[in-house]
Design a protein around this motif. Structure first.
Motif, PDB file in Angstrom:
ATOM      1  N   GLY A   6       0.826  -1.197   0.000  1.00 42.45           N
ATOM      2  CA  GLY A   6       0.000   0.000   0.000  1.00 42.45           C
ATOM      3  C   GLY A   6       0.866   1.254   0.000  1.00 42.45           C
ATOM      4  O   GLY A   6       2.087   1.209   0.056  1.00 42.45           O
ATOM      5  N   PHE A   7       0.211   2.376  -0.035  1.00 40.85           N
ATOM      6  CA  PHE A   7       0.916   3.658  -0.096  1.00 40.85           C
ATOM      7  C   PHE A   7       1.155   4.183   1.316  1.00 40.85           C
ATOM      8  O   PHE A   7       0.243   4.238   2.133  1.00 40.85           O
ATOM      9  CB  PHE A   7       0.090   4.677  -0.894  1.00 40.85           C
ATOM     10  CG  PHE A   7       0.749   6.011  -1.023  1.00 40.85           C
ATOM     11  CD1 PHE A   7       1.844   6.190  -1.857  1.00 40.85           C
ATOM     12  CD2 PHE A   7       0.289   7.093  -0.294  1.00 40.85           C
ATOM     13  CE1 PHE A   7       2.445   7.421  -1.974  1.00 40.85           C
ATOM     14  CE2 PHE A   7       0.898   8.327  -0.406  1.00 40.85           C
ATOM     15  CZ  PHE A   7       1.974   8.497  -1.254  1.00 40.85           C
ATOM     16  N   VAL A   8       2.400   4.545   1.597  1.00 40.33           N
ATOM     17  CA  VAL A   8       2.747   5.126   2.893  1.00 40.33           C
ATOM     18  C   VAL A   8       2.865   6.630   2.710  1.00 40.33           C
ATOM     19  O   VAL A   8       3.653   7.101   1.886  1.00 40.33           O
ATOM     20  CB  VAL A   8       4.080   4.555   3.440  1.00 40.33           C
ATOM     21  CG1 VAL A   8       4.441   5.227   4.749  1.00 40.33           C
ATOM     22  CG2 VAL A   8       3.988   3.052   3.581  1.00 40.33           C
ATOM     23  N   ARG A   9       2.089   7.376   3.445  1.00 36.86           N
ATOM     24  CA  ARG A   9       2.092   8.838   3.338  1.00 36.86           C
ATOM     25  C   ARG A   9       3.040   9.405   4.402  1.00 36.86           C
ATOM     26  O   ARG A   9       2.846   9.186   5.589  1.00 36.86           O
ATOM     27  CB  ARG A   9       0.692   9.385   3.527  1.00 36.86           C
ATOM     28  CG  ARG A   9       0.585  10.852   3.308  1.00 36.86           C
ATOM     29  CD  ARG A   9      -0.892  11.300   3.393  1.00 36.86           C
ATOM     30  NE  ARG A   9      -1.111  12.456   2.594  1.00 36.86           N
ATOM     31  CZ  ARG A   9      -1.422  12.477   1.311  1.00 36.86           C
ATOM     32  NH1 ARG A   9      -1.576  11.357   0.656  1.00 36.86           N
ATOM     33  NH2 ARG A   9      -1.601  13.606   0.663  1.00 36.86           N
ATOM     34  N   PHE A  10       4.055  10.124   3.942  1.00 38.79           N
ATOM     35  CA  PHE A  10       5.013  10.746   4.835  1.00 38.79           C
ATOM     36  C   PHE A  10       4.715  12.240   4.944  1.00 38.79           C
ATOM     37  O   PHE A  10       4.360  12.876   3.951  1.00 38.79           O
ATOM     38  CB  PHE A  10       6.444  10.557   4.331  1.00 38.79           C
ATOM     39  CG  PHE A  10       6.898   9.136   4.379  1.00 38.79           C
ATOM     40  CD1 PHE A  10       7.377   8.599   5.561  1.00 38.79           C
ATOM     41  CD2 PHE A  10       6.841   8.332   3.251  1.00 38.79           C
ATOM     42  CE1 PHE A  10       7.799   7.283   5.613  1.00 38.79           C
ATOM     43  CE2 PHE A  10       7.268   7.022   3.294  1.00 38.79           C
ATOM     44  CZ  PHE A  10       7.745   6.493   4.479  1.00 38.79           C
ATOM     45  N   ARG A  11       4.881  12.763   6.135  1.00 37.73           N
ATOM     46  CA  ARG A  11       4.675  14.192   6.342  1.00 37.73           C
ATOM     47  C   ARG A  11       5.907  14.944   5.845  1.00 37.73           C
ATOM     48  O   ARG A  11       7.040  14.516   6.059  1.00 37.73           O
ATOM     49  CB  ARG A  11       4.458  14.459   7.835  1.00 37.73           C
ATOM     50  CG  ARG A  11       3.899  15.833   8.108  1.00 37.73           C
ATOM     51  CD  ARG A  11       3.417  15.944   9.513  1.00 37.73           C
ATOM     52  NE  ARG A  11       4.568  16.269  10.357  1.00 37.73           N
ATOM     53  CZ  ARG A  11       4.588  16.135  11.653  1.00 37.73           C
ATOM     54  NH1 ARG A  11       3.544  15.664  12.282  1.00 37.73           N
ATOM     55  NH2 ARG A  11       5.641  16.462  12.341  1.00 37.73           N
ATOM     56  N   ASP A  12       5.678  16.064   5.170  1.00 38.72           N
ATOM     57  CA  ASP A  12       6.771  16.890   4.677  1.00 38.72           C
ATOM     58  C   ASP A  12       7.461  17.563   5.863  1.00 38.72           C
ATOM     59  O   ASP A  12       6.843  18.283   6.632  1.00 38.72           O
ATOM     60  CB  ASP A  12       6.236  17.945   3.708  1.00 38.72           C
ATOM     61  CG  ASP A  12       7.346  18.767   3.074  1.00 38.72           C
ATOM     62  OD1 ASP A  12       8.530  18.442   3.279  1.00 38.72           O
ATOM     63  OD2 ASP A  12       7.023  19.735   2.371  1.00 38.72           O
ATOM     64  N   ASN A  13       8.732  17.329   6.027  1.00 39.52           N
ATOM     65  CA  ASN A  13       9.503  17.838   7.153  1.00 39.52           C
ATOM     66  C   ASN A  13      10.396  19.019   6.754  1.00 39.52           C
ATOM     67  O   ASN A  13      11.252  19.443   7.509  1.00 39.52           O
ATOM     68  CB  ASN A  13      10.358  16.691   7.720  1.00 39.52           C
ATOM     69  CG  ASN A  13      10.783  16.941   9.134  1.00 39.52           C
ATOM     70  OD1 ASN A  13      10.045  17.512   9.921  1.00 39.52           O
ATOM     71  ND2 ASN A  13      11.988  16.510   9.458  1.00 39.52           N
ATOM     72  N   GLN A  14      10.177  19.576   5.553  1.00 41.52           N
ATOM     73  CA  GLN A  14      11.059  20.616   5.032  1.00 41.52           C
ATOM     74  C   GLN A  14      11.088  21.863   5.905  1.00 41.52           C
ATOM     75  O   GLN A  14      12.142  22.450   6.118  1.00 41.52           O
ATOM     76  CB  GLN A  14      10.664  20.989   3.602  1.00 41.52           C
ATOM     77  CG  GLN A  14      11.681  21.882   2.926  1.00 41.52           C
ATOM     78  CD  GLN A  14      13.058  21.217   2.837  1.00 41.52           C
ATOM     79  OE1 GLN A  14      13.180  20.095   2.371  1.00 41.52           O
ATOM     80  NE2 GLN A  14      14.097  21.906   3.303  1.00 41.52           N
ATOM     81  N   GLU A  15       9.951  22.272   6.447  1.00 44.13           N
ATOM     82  CA  GLU A  15       9.925  23.479   7.274  1.00 44.13           C
ATOM     83  C   GLU A  15      10.757  23.311   8.546  1.00 44.13           C
ATOM     84  O   GLU A  15      11.431  24.235   8.991  1.00 44.13           O
ATOM     85  CB  GLU A  15       8.489  23.859   7.626  1.00 44.13           C
ATOM     86  CG  GLU A  15       8.374  25.272   8.144  1.00 44.13           C
ATOM     87  CD  GLU A  15       6.945  25.740   8.289  1.00 44.13           C
ATOM     88  OE1 GLU A  15       6.743  26.694   9.061  1.00 44.13           O
ATOM     89  OE2 GLU A  15       6.044  25.171   7.659  1.00 44.13           O
ATOM     90  N   CYS A  16      10.759  22.125   9.113  1.00 42.45           N
ATOM     91  CA  CYS A  16      11.588  21.840  10.290  1.00 42.45           C
ATOM     92  C   CYS A  16      13.072  21.858   9.900  1.00 42.45           C
ATOM     93  O   CYS A  16      13.907  22.408  10.629  1.00 42.45           O
ATOM     94  CB  CYS A  16      11.203  20.505  10.902  1.00 42.45           C
ATOM     95  SG  CYS A  16      12.087  20.109  12.418  1.00 42.45           S
ATOM     96  N   LEU A  17      13.402  21.281   8.757  1.00 48.07           N
ATOM     97  CA  LEU A  17      14.779  21.299   8.269  1.00 48.07           C
ATOM     98  C   LEU A  17      15.240  22.724   7.986  1.00 48.07           C
ATOM     99  O   LEU A  17      16.378  23.089   8.297  1.00 48.07           O
ATOM    100  CB  LEU A  17      14.917  20.446   7.011  1.00 48.07           C
ATOM    101  CG  LEU A  17      14.670  18.952   7.189  1.00 48.07           C
ATOM    102  CD1 LEU A  17      14.669  18.245   5.844  1.00 48.07           C
ATOM    103  CD2 LEU A  17      15.697  18.345   8.115  1.00 48.07           C
ATOM    104  N   ASP A  18      14.352  23.545   7.418  1.00 48.95           N
ATOM    105  CA  ASP A  18      14.681  24.945   7.155  1.00 48.95           C
ATOM    106  C   ASP A  18      14.960  25.697   8.451  1.00 48.95           C
ATOM    107  O   ASP A  18      15.839  26.557   8.504  1.00 48.95           O
ATOM    108  CB  ASP A  18      13.549  25.634   6.396  1.00 48.95           C
ATOM    109  CG  ASP A  18      13.390  25.125   4.978  1.00 48.95           C
ATOM    110  OD1 ASP A  18      14.310  24.444   4.475  1.00 48.95           O
ATOM    111  OD2 ASP A  18      12.336  25.399   4.372  1.00 48.95           O
ATOM    112  N   LEU A  19      14.210  25.398   9.484  1.00 53.28           N
ATOM    113  CA  LEU A  19      14.426  26.017  10.788  1.00 53.28           C
ATOM    114  C   LEU A  19      15.841  25.729  11.289  1.00 53.28           C
ATOM    115  O   LEU A  19      16.538  26.628  11.748  1.00 53.28           O
ATOM    116  CB  LEU A  19      13.399  25.485  11.803  1.00 53.28           C
ATOM    117  CG  LEU A  19      13.673  25.770  13.280  1.00 53.28           C
ATOM    118  CD1 LEU A  19      13.508  27.259  13.562  1.00 53.28           C
ATOM    119  CD2 LEU A  19      12.757  24.945  14.156  1.00 53.28           C
ATOM    120  N   ILE A  20      16.281  24.501  11.165  1.00 55.00           N
ATOM    121  CA  ILE A  20      17.581  24.097  11.691  1.00 55.00           C
ATOM    122  C   ILE A  20      18.721  24.502  10.764  1.00 55.00           C
ATOM    123  O   ILE A  20      19.702  25.116  11.192  1.00 55.00           O
ATOM    124  CB  ILE A  20      17.612  22.574  11.940  1.00 55.00           C
ATOM    125  CG1 ILE A  20      16.548  22.194  12.971  1.00 55.00           C
ATOM    126  CG2 ILE A  20      19.001  22.120  12.372  1.00 55.00           C
ATOM    127  CD1 ILE A  20      16.259  20.711  13.061  1.00 55.00           C
TER     128      ILE A  20
END
Length: 124
Positions: A6-20
């Motif tokens: 099945g399809f696994v939906r991952f949350r986009d973590n880019q905003e957290c990476l941009d913060l760091i």
């Protein structure tokens, strides 16, 4: 093997990476908001840096509520800190909230000249 994953939906973590680490694109009216690592680099070279000043810069840049304004236009939803906190802030990672203590951040991130290099320069 015939296993239906099945399809696994991952949350986009880019905003957290941009913060760091910092954003590749500019945010908030075309102004690039400094990342936590960029702020750390800036604070290390300032005269008489302290961990408390570093945390204050983090809060002024990324916290929703700062000490000077009621709402911060550069706030990042992945960052939080209480104004009364002297040493801790929280980053909301995909796996949950992680509290960080800034004690020692400045000292650990200063670039010290190695003793052997000092000796080499003295001998030349």
């Amino acid at each position: 093997e015939g296993i239906d994953v099945g399809f696994v939906r991952f949350r986009d973590n880019q905003e957290c990476l941009d913060l760091i680490e910092g954003a590749a694109k500019k945010r908030s009216f075309g102004v690039k908001i400094p990342s936590l690592l960029k702020i750390l680099d800036e604070c290390v070279v300032m005269p008489k840096p302290t961990d408390e000043k570093l945390l204050r810069r983090f809060i002024e840049t990324h916290n929703l509520i700062t000490s000077t304004t009621s709402k911060n236009p550069t706030a990042n939803k992945h960052f939080s800190a209480k104004r009364s906190s002297k040493h801790t802030f929280v980053i909301k990672h995909y796996s949950g909230d992680v509290a960080y203590n800034v004690t020692g951040f400045i000292v650990k991130n200063k670039d010290h000249v190695h003793l052997s290099l000092k000796d080499l320069l003295r001998a030349s």
